[in-house]
Design a protein around this motif. Structure first.
Motif, PDB file in Angstrom:
ATOM      1  N   LEU A  15       0.763  -1.298   0.028  1.00  0.00           N
ATOM      2  CA  LEU A  15       0.012  -0.043   0.121  1.00  0.00           C
ATOM      3  C   LEU A  15       0.663   1.133  -0.084  1.00  0.00           C
ATOM      4  O   LEU A  15       0.208   2.410  -0.414  1.00  0.00           O
ATOM      5  CB  LEU A  15      -1.057   0.092   1.122  1.00  0.00           C
ATOM      6  N   GLU A  16       2.103   1.005   0.452  1.00  0.00           N
ATOM      7  CA  GLU A  16       3.020   2.245   0.551  1.00  0.00           C
ATOM      8  C   GLU A  16       3.366   2.768  -0.727  1.00  0.00           C
ATOM      9  O   GLU A  16       4.097   3.847  -0.975  1.00  0.00           O
ATOM     10  CB  GLU A  16       4.053   2.074   1.666  1.00  0.00           C
ATOM     11  N   PRO A  47      -9.420  13.224   5.836  1.00  0.00           N
ATOM     12  CA  PRO A  47      -9.651  11.630   6.071  1.00  0.00           C
ATOM     13  C   PRO A  47      -8.267  11.027   5.891  1.00  0.00           C
ATOM     14  O   PRO A  47      -7.329  11.314   4.853  1.00  0.00           O
ATOM     15  CB  PRO A  47     -10.696  11.371   4.994  1.00  0.00           C
ATOM     16  N   VAL A  48      -8.004   9.923   6.496  1.00  0.00           N
ATOM     17  CA  VAL A  48      -6.873   9.048   6.282  1.00  0.00           C
ATOM     18  C   VAL A  48      -7.311   7.562   6.032  1.00  0.00           C
ATOM     19  O   VAL A  48      -8.334   7.242   6.641  1.00  0.00           O
ATOM     20  CB  VAL A  48      -5.707   9.187   7.167  1.00  0.00           C
ATOM     21  N   MET A  49      -6.286   6.608   5.540  1.00  0.00           N
ATOM     22  CA  MET A  49      -6.733   5.253   5.691  1.00  0.00           C
ATOM     23  C   MET A  49      -5.352   4.531   5.731  1.00  0.00           C
ATOM     24  O   MET A  49      -4.320   4.611   5.259  1.00  0.00           O
ATOM     25  CB  MET A  49      -7.308   4.888   4.260  1.00  0.00           C
ATOM     26  N   ALA A  50      -5.341   3.689   6.882  1.00  0.00           N
ATOM     27  CA  ALA A  50      -4.202   2.870   7.288  1.00  0.00           C
ATOM     28  C   ALA A  50      -4.145   1.416   6.606  1.00  0.00           C
ATOM     29  O   ALA A  50      -3.207   0.869   6.612  1.00  0.00           O
ATOM     30  CB  ALA A  50      -4.236   2.625   8.885  1.00  0.00           C
ATOM     31  N   THR A  51      -5.268   1.052   6.001  1.00  0.00           N
ATOM     32  CA  THR A  51      -5.526  -0.132   5.608  1.00  0.00           C
ATOM     33  C   THR A  51      -6.491  -0.331   4.230  1.00  0.00           C
ATOM     34  O   THR A  51      -7.055   0.563   4.098  1.00  0.00           O
ATOM     35  CB  THR A  51      -6.312  -1.150   6.887  1.00  0.00           C
ATOM     36  N   ARG A  52      -6.309  -1.579   3.827  1.00  0.00           N
ATOM     37  CA  ARG A  52      -7.349  -1.667   2.628  1.00  0.00           C
ATOM     38  C   ARG A  52      -7.740  -3.282   3.038  1.00  0.00           C
ATOM     39  O   ARG A  52      -7.391  -4.087   3.080  1.00  0.00           O
ATOM     40  CB  ARG A  52      -6.548  -1.795   1.600  1.00  0.00           C
ATOM     41  N   GLY A  53      -8.963  -3.128   2.635  1.00  0.00           N
ATOM     42  CA  GLY A  53      -9.923  -4.569   2.567  1.00  0.00           C
ATOM     43  C   GLY A  53     -10.450  -4.767   4.045  1.00  0.00           C
ATOM     44  O   GLY A  53     -10.336  -4.248   5.098  1.00  0.00           O
ATOM     45  N   ALA A  80       2.077   7.473  10.439  1.00  0.00           N
ATOM     46  CA  ALA A  80       2.397   8.504  11.204  1.00  0.00           C
ATOM     47  C   ALA A  80       2.962   9.386  10.231  1.00  0.00           C
ATOM     48  O   ALA A  80       2.909  10.901  10.395  1.00  0.00           O
ATOM     49  CB  ALA A  80       3.239   8.155  12.286  1.00  0.00           C
ATOM     50  N   ASN A  81       3.829   9.141   9.326  1.00  0.00           N
ATOM     51  CA  ASN A  81       4.595  10.256   8.440  1.00  0.00           C
ATOM     52  C   ASN A  81       3.399  10.957   7.657  1.00  0.00           C
ATOM     53  O   ASN A  81       3.717  12.312   7.382  1.00  0.00           O
ATOM     54  CB  ASN A  81       5.453   9.409   7.128  1.00  0.00           C
ATOM     55  N   GLU A  82       2.240  10.208   7.078  1.00  0.00           N
ATOM     56  CA  GLU A  82       1.498  10.838   6.397  1.00  0.00           C
ATOM     57  C   GLU A  82       0.673  12.063   7.430  1.00  0.00           C
ATOM     58  O   GLU A  82       0.192  13.064   6.729  1.00  0.00           O
ATOM     59  CB  GLU A  82       0.305  10.284   6.043  1.00  0.00           C
ATOM     60  N   LEU A  86       0.544  16.230   6.577  1.00  0.00           N
ATOM     61  CA  LEU A  86      -0.951  16.982   6.789  1.00  0.00           C
ATOM     62  C   LEU A  86      -0.752  17.974   7.781  1.00  0.00           C
ATOM     63  O   LEU A  86      -1.351  19.144   7.649  1.00  0.00           O
ATOM     64  CB  LEU A  86      -1.728  15.966   6.766  1.00  0.00           C
ATOM     65  N   TYR A  87      -0.270  17.488   8.986  1.00  0.00           N
ATOM     66  CA  TYR A  87      -0.299  18.454  10.055  1.00  0.00           C
ATOM     67  C   TYR A  87       0.580  19.764   9.651  1.00  0.00           C
ATOM     68  O   TYR A  87      -0.006  20.884   9.948  1.00  0.00           O
ATOM     69  CB  TYR A  87       0.371  17.768  11.457  1.00  0.00           C
TER      70      TYR A  87
END
Length: 245
Positions: A15-16, A47-53, A80-82, A86-87
């Protein structure tokens, strides 16, 4: 009506390697002033997403047919980097996790929380979409709060063991009640996603769901979203109802 289904594509396992959202192409200011957010309003949010499925196969959900049941996670460091980017870039102070199932592995969520704590960012984050409860005990709930998580949504969907079996929702209600109590003790605001009106459900099953909500309230749940079942195209129940006309 006929639904056109495109041929399946090979899954992206890493995913990365997927580029992050190009927020510079969006009118971020308009989103902020109109408070477009899925979760509780906690200020400037994205919004953010850490996973898929999702590795489960609930019959009311179209995810198994859309994504399959393989579950992929980004690394806690990459996530955490993302958030930190965004921060600093957009002055985002709250993050809404849109994952289908954000928390499954205890080790992952603790590592992620520790990484956020180490960066000492003045943020909050939340899980408005609903998540599993199995990995959330007092230790995990403590780290969730320390890292800025303030709102969490559990998704039992029903308080009836019979209904849960019919919809293939693999959840143990007593374990969820213990998890709710642990999250409440650590200061999290807890919401429940519930549904009534499933095929084959009877009045008694609805009363079971009502009684579960009472017990969840005693355990520390603060809010609930009771929804009416709607057959999603592509879901197992949708196909069954179409076949039965």
């Amino acid at each position: 009506n006929e639904f056109v289904k495109t041929p399946p594509k090979s899954r992206v396992v890493d995913l990365e390697k997927i580029p992050r959202p190009a927020w510079d192409l969006f009118p971020i200011h308009e989103y902020m002033i109109n408070k477009f957010s899925y979760g509780v309003d906690r200020g400037r949010s994205l919004p953010v997403m850490a996973t898929r499925g999702c590795p489960f196969s609930c019959t009311f959900c179209s995810s198994p047919q859309m994504w399959g049941t393989r579950y992929y996670m980004r690394s806690p460091m990459d996530m955490a980097n993302e958030i930190e980017e965004l921060y600093h870039t957009y002055q985002i102070r709250n993050f809404d996790f849109y994952d289908l199932t954000a928390i499954i592995k205890k080790e992952w969520i603790i590592d992620f929380c520790k990484e956020l704590v180490k960066r000492n960012l003045d943020i909050t984050w939340q899980i408005p979409a609903g998540t599993r409860s199995e990995a959330i005990d007092e230790e995990v709930a403590d780290w969730l709060y320390k890292s800025g998580c303030r709102n969490i949504t559990y998704a039992p969907e029903s308080g009836s063991p019979q209904t849960l079996k019919l919809i293939k929702k693999k959840v143990k209600l007593e374990n969820m009640l213990r998890s709710i109590a642990a999250s409440n003790v650590k200061g999290l605001n807890i919401k429940l996603n519930m549904m009534i009106g499933f095929p084959d459900e009877r009045h008694f099953n609805v009363w079971e769901t009502t009684w579960f909500l009472v017990k969840a309230s005693w355990a520390g749940a603060h809010d609930a979203l009771p929804s009416i079942f709607s057959p999603y195209p592509g879901s197992e129940l949708f196909e069954r109802l179409c076949a039965e006309k």
